[in-house]
Scaffold this motif. Structure first.
Motif, PDB file in Angstrom:
ATOM      1  N   ALA A 229       0.228   9.109  -3.348  1.00  0.00           N
ATOM      2  CA  ALA A 229      -0.749   8.011  -3.322  1.00  0.00           C
ATOM      3  C   ALA A 229      -1.748   8.155  -4.476  1.00  0.00           C
ATOM      4  CB  ALA A 229      -1.472   7.976  -1.987  1.00  0.00           C
ATOM      5  N   CYS A 230      -2.139   9.404  -4.755  1.00  0.00           N
ATOM      6  CA  CYS A 230      -3.172   9.638  -5.774  1.00  0.00           C
ATOM      7  C   CYS A 230      -2.582  10.093  -7.110  1.00  0.00           C
ATOM      8  CB  CYS A 230      -4.125  10.732  -5.292  1.00  0.00           C
ATOM      9  SG  CYS A 230      -4.890  10.379  -3.725  1.00  0.00           S
TER      10      CYS A 230
ATOM     11  N   SER B 216       0.856  -1.197   0.000  1.00  0.00           N
ATOM     12  CA  SER B 216       0.000   0.000   0.000  1.00  0.00           C
ATOM     13  C   SER B 216       0.888   1.243   0.000  1.00  0.00           C
ATOM     14  CB  SER B 216      -0.870   0.024   1.273  1.00  0.00           C
ATOM     15  OG  SER B 216      -0.041   0.112   2.415  1.00  0.00           O
ATOM     16  N   ALA B 217       0.264   2.403  -0.172  1.00  0.00           N
ATOM     17  CA  ALA B 217       1.029   3.651  -0.006  1.00  0.00           C
ATOM     18  C   ALA B 217       1.429   3.814   1.449  1.00  0.00           C
ATOM     19  CB  ALA B 217       0.190   4.849  -0.453  1.00  0.00           C
ATOM     20  N   THR B 218       0.591   3.320   2.350  1.00  0.00           N
ATOM     21  CA  THR B 218       0.896   3.444   3.783  1.00  0.00           C
ATOM     22  C   THR B 218       2.196   2.720   4.120  1.00  0.00           C
ATOM     23  OG1 THR B 218      -1.478   3.515   4.204  1.00  0.00           O
ATOM     24  CG2 THR B 218      -0.065   3.081   6.104  1.00  0.00           C
TER      25      THR B 218
ATOM     26  N   SER C 170      -5.358  15.790   3.490  1.00  0.00           N
ATOM     27  CA  SER C 170      -4.931  14.482   2.983  1.00  0.00           C
ATOM     28  C   SER C 170      -5.766  13.390   3.617  1.00  0.00           C
ATOM     29  CB  SER C 170      -3.446  14.265   3.318  1.00  0.00           C
ATOM     30  OG  SER C 170      -2.978  13.073   2.735  1.00  0.00           O
ATOM     31  N   PHE C 171      -5.438  12.161   3.272  1.00  0.00           N
ATOM     32  CA  PHE C 171      -6.021  11.005   3.936  1.00  0.00           C
ATOM     33  C   PHE C 171      -5.191  10.746   5.200  1.00  0.00           C
ATOM     34  CE2 PHE C 171      -6.806   6.450   4.508  1.00  0.00           C
ATOM     35  CZ  PHE C 171      -8.191   6.457   4.473  1.00  0.00           C
TER      36      PHE C 171
ATOM     37  N   LYS D  23      -7.912   4.536  -6.852  1.00  0.00           N
ATOM     38  CA  LYS D  23      -6.893   5.206  -7.660  1.00  0.00           C
ATOM     39  C   LYS D  23      -7.075   4.860  -9.142  1.00  0.00           C
ATOM     40  CE  LYS D  23      -5.260   6.370  -3.660  1.00  0.00           C
ATOM     41  NZ  LYS D  23      -6.383   6.763  -2.805  1.00  0.00           N
TER      42      LYS D  23
ATOM     43  N   SER E 111      -0.117   4.705  -4.344  1.00  0.00           N
ATOM     44  CA  SER E 111      -1.125   3.729  -3.922  1.00  0.00           C
ATOM     45  C   SER E 111      -1.791   3.122  -5.150  1.00  0.00           C
ATOM     46  CB  SER E 111      -2.202   4.421  -3.078  1.00  0.00           C
ATOM     47  OG  SER E 111      -3.269   3.525  -2.822  1.00  0.00           O
TER      48      SER E 111
ATOM     49  N   ASP F 203       3.981  12.212  -0.947  1.00  0.00           N
ATOM     50  CA  ASP F 203       2.869  11.277  -0.812  1.00  0.00           C
ATOM     51  C   ASP F 203       2.087  11.396  -2.114  1.00  0.00           C
ATOM     52  OD1 ASP F 203       0.510   9.967  -0.380  1.00  0.00           O
ATOM     53  OD2 ASP F 203       0.266  10.642   1.687  1.00  0.00           O
TER      54      ASP F 203
HETATM   55  C1  LIG Z   1      -2.857  11.071   0.103  1.00  0.00           C
HETATM   56  C2  LIG Z   1      -2.965   9.639   0.540  1.00  0.00           C
HETATM   57  N1  LIG Z   1      -1.937   9.085   1.191  1.00  0.00           N
HETATM   58  C3  LIG Z   1      -1.966   7.790   1.579  1.00  0.00           C
HETATM   59  C4  LIG Z   1      -3.072   6.997   1.327  1.00  0.00           C
HETATM   60  C5  LIG Z   1      -3.063   5.565   1.757  1.00  0.00           C
HETATM   61  O1  LIG Z   1      -3.005   4.715   0.649  1.00  0.00           O
HETATM   62  P1  LIG Z   1      -3.127   3.131   0.815  1.00  0.00           P
HETATM   63  O2  LIG Z   1      -4.584   2.837   0.980  1.00  0.00           O
HETATM   64  O3  LIG Z   1      -2.572   2.542  -0.428  1.00  0.00           O
HETATM   65  O4  LIG Z   1      -2.346   2.780   2.019  1.00  0.00           O
HETATM   66  C6  LIG Z   1      -4.160   7.531   0.656  1.00  0.00           C
HETATM   67  C7  LIG Z   1      -5.342   6.713   0.374  1.00  0.00           C
HETATM   68  O5  LIG Z   1      -6.330   7.138  -0.145  1.00  0.00           O
HETATM   69  C8  LIG Z   1      -4.112   8.887   0.240  1.00  0.00           C
HETATM   70  O6  LIG Z   1      -5.129   9.459  -0.417  1.00  0.00           O
END
Ligand SMILES: Cc1ncc(COP(=O)(O)O)c(C=O)c1O
Length: 359
Positions: free
Chosen positions: A154-155, A54-56, A80-81, A181, A176, A152
């Protein structure tokens, strides 16, 4: 229901490779993993790409690669998320919330400079909803103060600023591949970078701490398993082949929406010059007289899925309670932004007509 997003991948596109994988029994660490890594490198221009779950997990690995420790400060974009803040919190470092521009929704350079202290050990710039506007300016400031920059992204797969693709601008970029996405592997992520000095770290850490020496594995460190399986990598590869086309079609739809909604007082997320936005989410600030939450409910009644832009991290219960450092613009955007459906099955005329009729 008109959904917010529809995956750009069908079973037909992957079935030959899936058959091959099932026939061979080779489900992980195989040729599709390597091919997907190469696609990411070729597309972004980055020298190295490692896959993660994941991005996390990619963001967590970036912080670990930089040896961020408990008590260090990491300045992050506040719109952000929550994962952007959670990864900092998880390793015991302190997230410092930087407010964002009401136009681009991205970290403001003045905010960054004001918040840098001797404890600042990294900056996480978020490409809000896929928009990298201003990242080069943020990079310049990070270089001036010798602070590593994590993007980051992710998007942001498919986006660029000044002709440089996201993935090849910051010291590390984290993507991500979640189903919301543009390019999805179900779940998944990647981290890209150019610095040779981090290769050994990622080779070892992402392989349970193991190092291959004289044809034998030795566990020289503790490590992790954040691997993406072969099946998921096939999905990723197929979508890379049409990514630019997907970005172009989303931008065309954005123009149609913009034309219909700006006259009604909706303000679209702005881009800096020289930015290509993948339109991961199509987001507007609603007109002053409109209550965004009521509008989301109204649209649902009309068969249209919509949602908020994203979150003001410093205003979420956990971070507000712990740090009490709420940022004004991010809070405003959290309350007033709406994401509208954007993909090939969307009837823009139908949606904009419903918005026009909303009282
Ligand atoms: C800006 C941002 N960072 C991190 C994440 C986390 O991504 P992931 O679900 O792949 O861990 C998201 C998920 O929507 C996001 O929008």
């Amino acid at each position: 229901m008109i959904k917010l997003i529809k995956p750009y991948i069908s079973f037909n596109e992957v079935k030959n490779e899936y058959e091959e994988i099932f026939d061979s029994g080779w489900f992980t660490k195989g040729k599709f993993v390597e091919a997907f890594r190469n696609e990411i490198k070729n597309y972004t221009g980055a020298k190295y790409a490692y896959l993660t779950t994941s991005a996390t997990t990619a963001l967590t690995m970036a912080l670990k690669a930089l040896k961020i420790r408990a008590g260090d400060e990491v300045i992050i974009s506040d719109f952000s998320f929550p994962a952007t803040a959670n990864v900092v919190e998880e390793i015991g470092a302190i997230p410092i919330f930087a407010d964002v521009s009401l136009e681009t929704y991205n970290m403001r350079p003045e905010e960054l400079e004001n918040k840098i202290t001797s404890k600042t050990k990294a900056v996480i710039f978020v490409d809000a909803l896929g928009n990298p506007s201003g990242i080069h300016k943020i990079k310049e400031i990070c270089q001036k103060y010798n602070i590593p920059l994590i993007e980051d992204g992710a998007c942001a797969i498919g986006s660029s600023e000044n002709g440089v693709k996201c993935g090849n601008i910051a010291d590390f970029t984290c993507f991500s591949f979640h189903p919301r996405k543009l390019l999805t592997t179900g779940e998944g992520g990647a981290i890209t970078f150019n610095n040779d000095n981090y290769v050994e770290f990622f080779d070892i850490k992402l392989n349970h701490g193991a190092k291959l020496e004289n044809g034998k594995f030795d566990f020289v460190d503790f490590g992790y398993n954040y691997r993406l399986p072969e099946l998921q990598c096939v999905m990723g590869i197929k979508q890379f082949q049409k990514l630019d086309q997907i970005v172009a079609s989303r931008n065309e739809m954005k123009i149609q929406y913009k034309r219909a909604l700006e006259v009604l007082g909706y303000k679209i997320q702005k881009l800096s010059i020289n930015v290509i936005h993948n339109v991961q989410s199509l987001v507007f600030v609603v007109p002053k007289e409109i209550n965004r939450d009521k509008l989301v409910k109204y649209l649902k009644g009309k068969g249209i899925e919509s949602t908020i832009g994203t979150y003001c991290l410093s205003n979420t219960s956990y971070y507000a309670h712990k740090y009490n450092d709420m940022q004004v613009n991010a809070k405003y955007l959290e309350k007033t932004t709406i994401t509208l459906p954007c993909h090939d099955d969307v009837d823009v005329m139908y949606i904009t007509t419903q918005l026009k009729e909303y009282k």
